[in-house]
Design a protein around this motif. Sequence first.
Motif, short mmCIF file in Angstrom:
data_model
loop_
_atom_site.label_atom_id
_atom_site.label_comp_id
_atom_site.label_asym_id
_atom_site.label_seq_id
_atom_site.Cartn_x
_atom_site.Cartn_y
_atom_site.Cartn_z
N SER B 225 -164.16 6.39 -47.50
CA SER B 225 -163.41 7.06 -47.07
C SER B 225 -163.30 7.25 -48.65
O SER B 225 -163.71 6.60 -49.40
CB SER B 225 -161.98 5.52 -47.00
N ALA B 226 -162.26 8.83 -49.05
CA ALA B 226 -162.45 9.20 -50.72
C ALA B 226 -160.59 8.62 -51.57
O ALA B 226 -159.89 8.65 -50.53
CB ALA B 226 -162.17 10.72 -50.22
N ASN B 227 -160.43 8.74 -52.20
CA ASN B 227 -159.77 8.29 -52.59
C ASN B 227 -159.49 10.18 -53.64
O ASN B 227 -160.49 10.66 -54.44
CB ASN B 227 -160.07 7.33 -54.10
N GLU B 228 -158.07 9.83 -54.26
CA GLU B 228 -157.98 11.03 -54.43
C GLU B 228 -157.64 10.96 -56.63
O GLU B 228 -157.08 10.19 -56.29
CB GLU B 228 -156.71 11.91 -54.11
N LEU B 288 -149.45 24.46 -43.46
CA LEU B 288 -150.23 24.83 -41.76
C LEU B 288 -151.21 23.17 -41.08
O LEU B 288 -150.55 22.28 -40.22
CB LEU B 288 -150.90 25.50 -40.67
N VAL B 289 -151.89 22.73 -41.66
CA VAL B 289 -153.10 21.74 -41.38
C VAL B 289 -152.62 20.44 -41.75
O VAL B 289 -152.65 19.67 -41.09
CB VAL B 289 -154.62 22.02 -42.16
N ASN B 290 -152.26 20.21 -43.61
CA ASN B 290 -152.38 19.12 -43.93
C ASN B 290 -149.92 18.97 -43.60
O ASN B 290 -149.88 17.47 -43.72
CB ASN B 290 -152.30 18.90 -45.30
N GLY B 291 -149.33 20.05 -43.09
CA GLY B 291 -148.58 19.65 -43.50
C GLY B 291 -147.26 19.73 -44.58
O GLY B 291 -146.20 19.98 -45.26
N LYS B 292 -148.37 19.86 -45.46
CA LYS B 292 -147.69 19.71 -47.14
C LYS B 292 -148.18 21.17 -48.37
O LYS B 292 -149.10 21.24 -47.79
CB LYS B 292 -147.76 18.66 -48.39
N LYS B 337 -163.06 20.03 -48.13
CA LYS B 337 -162.51 19.06 -46.85
C LYS B 337 -163.93 18.45 -46.78
O LYS B 337 -164.45 17.86 -46.46
CB LYS B 337 -161.63 19.33 -45.81
N GLU B 340 -165.50 16.66 -49.55
CA GLU B 340 -165.39 15.34 -49.55
C GLU B 340 -166.04 14.58 -48.53
O GLU B 340 -165.95 13.56 -48.50
CB GLU B 340 -163.50 15.80 -49.39
N TYR B 349 -163.98 21.56 -58.01
CA TYR B 349 -163.90 22.68 -56.71
C TYR B 349 -164.76 23.96 -56.75
O TYR B 349 -164.96 24.96 -56.53
CB TYR B 349 -162.60 22.83 -56.57
#
Lengths: 356, 456
Positions: B225-228, B288-292, B337, B340, B349
């Motif tokens: 899993s990735a950390n931000e 749309l995709v992440n909700g935020k 994405k 990542e 990026y």
Amino acid sequence: MSDSVRAKLFTRIGNTDDVIALRGLRDQFHEQMVTLQAEQPIEQFYTDLNEVHDALIRRAISLSEAKLARLGYGSPPVPYAYLLFGSGGRQEQTLSSDQDSGLIYEDAAEEAEREEIEEYFRLLSVTIVGTLQAIGYPPCEGNVISSNPLWCQSLSGWRAKLDGWFQEPDWECVRYLLIVADCRCVYGQDMLLHALKSHYYTDTLNNQTIVQHMINNTMRHKVLIGVFGQLLKEQYGEEAGSLDLKYGAYIPMVNAIRLTSIKAGVRETSTLSRIAKLSERGFFSEQDGLAFTAAFKLFMRLRLMTMTRTEDGVYTNSGKLPHAKLTRELVDELKAALRVVKKLQRRVQKQSKDRN
Amino acid sequence: MVKKLIVSLGALSLLFPAMAFADDPSAGTLNMGLNSIWVLVAAILVILMQGGFILLEAGSTRMKNAGHIAGKTVFTLGLCTLVYWAVGYAIAFGSDNAEHSISKIIGWGSYLFAPAVAAADGEALPSTIFFVFQLAFAAVSLSIAWGGFAERAKLSAYLVFTILFTAVVYPVISHWIWSPTGWLFAEGAQDYAGSTVVHLTGALAAFAATVLLKPRIGRFNKDGSANEILGHNQVFGALSVLLLWVGWFGFNAGSALGVGDGFFGYVAFNTQLGAAGGAVAALLISWLVNGKADITTTLNGGLAGLVAITATCAFVDPWAAVVIGLIAGVLVFFSAKFFEKIKVDDPIYALSVHGAAGIWGTLANGIFATDELAKKLNVGQGGIIDTGNWHQMWVQLESVLVCGGYVLVVSFIILGAMKLVMGLRVTEEQEIIGLDLSEHGAFGYPEQMKKAQSSL
């Protein structure tokens, strides 16, 4: 749990005289419950679980009373009620819930005794909180706990405080008012809480702006379903891929049902009994009531699958449903339930707008 | 006082009569002068884009590296200038070998470039200004590559890579597509201001670097899993996008290399449309995709729109510019994405913004270019929609593949050799303490960082 097993457990809890033994009983009981989890209907499981939590808390309270007596503080000078808020108040505690509690005591007959009584209950609540911590109940992070003087007051003190909150509905006060709505008496004089609740509901029903504040306060938790019907999972960190079931499903539903109940004057505290009462009184159609019940039962079941761990001797829970447990069928079920909650949320918001 | 002035002016006009009665300049000179003004302004705008990269890189990374990341750009801009002047320009645009067939691959001559001080008769632009403009592009490409180095590469790696990239990576691609003798130019490859030449080249160098450097400490967990790793200043990020956006008018509209019939205005117009499409689409898709709605994605979207419109700004209709920008905005979100997911750490990026959008922009000419504009510019022909013919698409695809392949292979060789010989990455300790301290001995944010250290 069979009746005989349960009766035996309650007797043992009732007879235990020290904290370490009580903790041992809780651990033992937890192991039993984990194995029972799959076998029982979910409501039954929660009922059993919460009865045992209640029994443990009651025993912790009477042990604390006894401890104060031993230390020379005597017995409680006036009747009191020990209150549970949050999931304890709603009888929805999981295996790992924290302490959200308060205390309410009868007003002193004589002004002279007031200070002494206040001092006794301060001491008692601190002792109870400490005892419960030793049994593995972590204190509430938001400091909604009886050892905080704000939540340990006489009946008249509570009434004055509620009035203050109603008059000054800033964000914090509205949060407190919502917390009080879930309040339940676990030990002592139920009448005290009853008196307080009557005061609460008269005030709320006479004050529609407070309901709007309550909506603004609680609707910020979004249901974790996206525009394309996709689940909105955690993106980063160790828990990436998991779903925040607590704040993305369970809490939004609890909040929406609580608000509807407050508006309708429904005084039940558990979400399922609130739904039942609201359907009975015609606030929900029969079909909606069934759909809400089914969705909430699913969330209750999944809440037991969220990540639990023991940290520093207390049971804690991240409220997140791990990626590995999200099977295809479960995801479909979850999506359907989340859509129901989203609809409910919209309905609560819309109703409030219609009124204004 | 006034009297004195009149008297002295009168005396001066007697001494220098030309001041009062100069010959009118010829139309050719005027034309050259106008071109010069615009292209030099454009070159300055492109150099100002370095300010955008400074803020973008520093804002997207952590406080402990801020001084290093911002300051090293000033150093590499300087070094890049010297190398491009000495070698790079010769390989990109040297014409001594024009008769020889090797000029299809690289240019030759004009080492340690010593231009004429003024434009010769009939020249539309002084070669000095052309040089400065081209140099500014090389420096942008280099700064894009730094995205792959961020927060863990040694300062010495920046030094060596600046020299090699400016000498043998960038000029070769620039020669192929933009030099009149370059082989892709001859095939009619359409890359107006460098979606491939500048952006894809920089991005693939960044890719090679980030793969060889490996992810930053703490970026990925053992379970995959990735950390931000959040940047320390989103406001710098937003400001950087605005600086780059404005600078891009020099980048694209300046590539007209003159004023002529005002066509550079059309280029600027399309540039604005493409950037707008990218920013809008990126915010919406993340919402749309992440909700935020994600700010970083929005910033990347604006830049991706600009990168994609860079190749296409002179070849397409306005509606197509909007579509190209919108698609770039969506693409950059999914591309980030994707990288990542395959565990490539791309701190700024660069791979998504300049790489994915650079490829998209180049290919978009194969789809949206109009025959009319291709004829006007005399580069290639119209794309699939206008002509129904796939020829231009194949040319575009070929230029992406061949240029991409060259940059990737050469960058991997250069950086791989550097890794063996000198090492690319700072030690774990240095990375944790931050490059400000390890590479320069002073913090970019002294007060904050000292506080943080004393609380450790």
